[in-house]
Design an enzyme around this catalytic site. Structure first.
Site, PDB file in Angstrom:
ATOM      1  N   GLY A 121      28.910  39.914  32.262  1.00 46.30           N
ATOM      2  CA  GLY A 121      29.289  39.457  33.587  1.00 46.30           C
ATOM      3  C   GLY A 121      28.114  39.513  34.548  1.00 46.30           C
ATOM      4  N   ASP A 146      37.268  37.749  35.568  1.00 47.16           N
ATOM      5  CA  ASP A 146      37.332  37.580  37.033  1.00 47.16           C
ATOM      6  C   ASP A 146      36.910  36.186  37.497  1.00 47.16           C
ATOM      7  OD1 ASP A 146      37.902  40.272  36.932  1.00 47.16           O
ATOM      8  OD2 ASP A 146      35.885  40.905  37.503  1.00 47.16           O
ATOM      9  N   MET A 188      44.225  41.838  38.203  1.00 49.81           N
ATOM     10  CA  MET A 188      42.792  42.174  38.283  1.00 49.81           C
ATOM     11  C   MET A 188      41.986  41.036  38.914  1.00 49.81           C
ATOM     12  SD  MET A 188      41.677  44.195  34.874  1.00 49.81           S
ATOM     13  CE  MET A 188      41.781  45.970  34.786  1.00 49.81           C
ATOM     14  N   GLY A 189      40.675  41.216  38.964  1.00 55.28           N
ATOM     15  CA  GLY A 189      39.798  40.167  39.507  1.00 55.28           C
ATOM     16  C   GLY A 189      38.687  40.726  40.378  1.00 55.28           C
ATOM     17  N   ARG A 190      38.711  42.035  40.587  1.00 56.85           N
ATOM     18  CA  ARG A 190      37.768  42.711  41.474  1.00 56.85           C
ATOM     19  C   ARG A 190      37.752  42.030  42.844  1.00 56.85           C
ATOM     20  NH1 ARG A 190      34.446  46.691  39.603  1.00 56.85           N
ATOM     21  NH2 ARG A 190      34.187  45.885  37.527  1.00 56.85           N
ATOM     22  N   ARG A 284      59.639  46.681  44.182  1.00 51.78           N
ATOM     23  CA  ARG A 284      59.098  47.392  43.014  1.00 51.78           C
ATOM     24  C   ARG A 284      57.723  46.817  42.648  1.00 51.78           C
ATOM     25  NH1 ARG A 284      63.409  50.250  40.615  1.00 51.78           N
ATOM     26  NH2 ARG A 284      61.860  51.066  39.160  1.00 51.78           N
ATOM     27  N   GLN A 292      45.454  42.504  30.928  1.00 49.58           N
ATOM     28  CA  GLN A 292      44.813  41.199  31.159  1.00 49.58           C
ATOM     29  C   GLN A 292      43.503  41.057  30.399  1.00 49.58           C
ATOM     30  OE1 GLN A 292      45.392  40.469  35.770  1.00 49.58           O
ATOM     31  NE2 GLN A 292      45.606  42.602  35.202  1.00 49.58           N
TER      32      GLN A 292
HETATM   33  O1  F6P Z   1      35.422  42.802  35.728  1.00 47.72           O
HETATM   34  C1  F6P Z   1      36.548  42.856  34.923  1.00 47.72           C
HETATM   35  C2  F6P Z   1      37.505  43.915  35.396  1.00 47.72           C
HETATM   36  O2  F6P Z   1      38.614  43.950  34.514  1.00 47.72           O
HETATM   37  C3  F6P Z   1      37.956  43.766  36.842  1.00 47.72           C
HETATM   38  O3  F6P Z   1      38.940  42.779  36.992  1.00 47.72           O
HETATM   39  C4  F6P Z   1      38.413  45.166  37.130  1.00 47.72           C
HETATM   40  O4  F6P Z   1      38.343  45.469  38.517  1.00 47.72           O
HETATM   41  C5  F6P Z   1      37.414  46.004  36.389  1.00 47.72           C
HETATM   42  O5  F6P Z   1      36.883  45.181  35.351  1.00 47.72           O
HETATM   43  C6  F6P Z   1      37.981  47.246  35.762  1.00 47.72           C
HETATM   44  O6  F6P Z   1      36.947  47.887  35.086  1.00 47.72           O
HETATM   45  P1  F6P Z   1      37.143  49.228  34.262  1.00 47.72           P
HETATM   46  O7  F6P Z   1      37.886  48.870  33.014  1.00 47.72           O
HETATM   47  O8  F6P Z   1      35.764  49.682  33.983  1.00 47.72           O
HETATM   48  O9  F6P Z   1      37.919  50.166  35.122  1.00 47.72           O
END
Ligand code: F6P
Length: 370
Positions: A121, A146, A188-190, A284, A292
């Site tokens: 990434g 992401d 997810m997606g940061r 909820r 994911q």
């Molecule tokens: O960058 C991919 C990702 O899955 C993000 O969507 C998520 O915030 C992060 O990695 C989680 O990372 P880790 O598994 O190191 O907690």
């Protein structure tokens, strides 16, 4: 330059499609008569040549990649704690960051590698660029669920993650409707809202909250109550882990160890806690999390991964060091890694998918643009 031997490694968080890339690269490289060394756990296998977790660096041929196209994860292992420029070591019980990049370069030469494929990434691409600046021959392959890397229409892994998120939303419709509940699903997606936006559209969520469009609580309540008044006393809210209120910051787990990014966690629960006092309906929360990242890659990710893998080898053959393979539909092109990492790829708030979502009544927790 004549190429005889290359390395390949996967870095950062895993995602579906890594194995198809490895397979595509190995099969193409072997057809050219090159040797391919699989590097274990990202740069860990280059920082320490005796590194074994569990297998260590190893030669890869057609037998080693047979049957892996449908497998999630990565046969080479991965790591997001192996940045050679900020490598965390413990000295006298104290953790500190040191620069071991010279060791990586020395080991790369010791292994007699002519080039390296770095699949990763934005973080991995940044590391790759710094190693290129120090003289290493690298071709990048963009991976991430992401979808936040620039210069490519799609990264592999994203399509599978969106499918997983969409399946989850489909299931949540059934239970939410049966119980007249509000279901909040955190995805997810940061810092990017791509997964949430796509899954909200594909799964017909009623509200979509993404980091790029900070939300207010009032428009969300309005949407829920309006649906209730129309005889639909349930709603699905898709919220990205990085989404946050207009007057607020992202929800994180708190301080992390040296060299580790803050974990995004709690966006869905925070939203539910804010909404519930204003509603008679129960709210909820489902946090989909690492589901994911796993699972068999979709056909889209298998094909994109395979094309990226073989295109990376072709880029090596023609000497395009410092470039990243990218999809510019329908073609695979090469872009300088420096360009790909210059600008992260976030959802523009007026993106056509945002407009399409608004057109079918999905709320974004903001004042709808007229
Ligand atoms: O960058 C991919 C990702 O899955 C993000 O969507 C998520 O915030 C992060 O990695 C989680 O990372 P880790 O598994 O190191 O907690």
């Amino acid at each position: 330059m004549t190429i005889q031997r290359i390395g390949i490694m996967t870095g950062g968080g895993d995602c579906p499609g890594l194995n198809p890339v490895i397979r595509g690269a190995v099969l193409k490289a072997r057809s050219l008569g090159w040797e391919v060394l699989g590097i274990e756990d990202a740069t860990n296998g280059l920082i320490d040549l005796d590194y074994r977790s569990p297998k260590g660096n190893r030669w890869l041929g057609p037998d080693d990649v047979r049957g892996i196209i449908s497998k999630g994860g990565t046969i080479l292992g991965t790591s997001n704690k192996s940045d050679p420029f900020n490598y965390v070591v413990t000295v006298d019980g104290v953790k500190k960051e040191i620069d071991v990049s010279d060791r990586v370069i020395a080991n790369y030469h010791k292994l007699k590698l002519d080039g390296l494929i770095s699949i990763g990434g934005d973080g991995s691409m940044r590391i790759a660029q710094k190693l290129i600046d120090k003289g290493m021959n690298i071709i990048g392959v963009p991976k991430t669920i992401d979808q936040d890397i620039g210069c490519t229409d799609y990264t592999f892994g994203f399509n599978t993650a969106v499918q997983t998120a969409t399946d989850a939303i489909d299931r949540l419709h059934d239970t939410a409707e049966s119980h007249d509940r509000i279901m909040v699903v955190e995805l997810m997606g940061r810092n990017a809202g791509w997964i949430t936006l796509h899954a909200a559209l594909a799964g017909a969520a009623h509200v979509c909250l993404i980091p790029e469009i900070p939300y207010r609580i009032e428009p969300i309540l309005e949407k829920i109550l309006e649906r209730q008044a129309r005889g639909n006393p349930y709603s699905i809210i898709a919220i990205a882990e990085g989404a946050h209120p207009v007057a607020g910051t992202q929800s994180t787990e708190g301080p992390r160890a040296l060299g580790q990014m803050p974990r995004l966690l709690g966006a869905g629960h925070r939203l539910a806690a804010t909404l519930e006092p204003h509603l008679e309906m129960e709210v909820r929360v489902v946090v989909l999390g690492h589901l994911q990242r796993g699972g068999t890659p979709t056909q889209f990710d298998r094909i994109l991964g395979t094309r990226f893998g073989s295109a990376a080898v072709e880029a090596m053959r023609i000497g395009k060091w410092g470039h990243m393979v990218a999809l510019r539909t329908p073609d695979i092109v090469l872009v300088p890694i420096a360009d790909a990492i210059a600008e992260p790829h976030f959802v523009p708030p007026n993106h056509s998918l945002v407009r399409a979502a608004r057109d079918v009544g999905i709320g974004f927790g903001d004042d709808e643009p007229r």
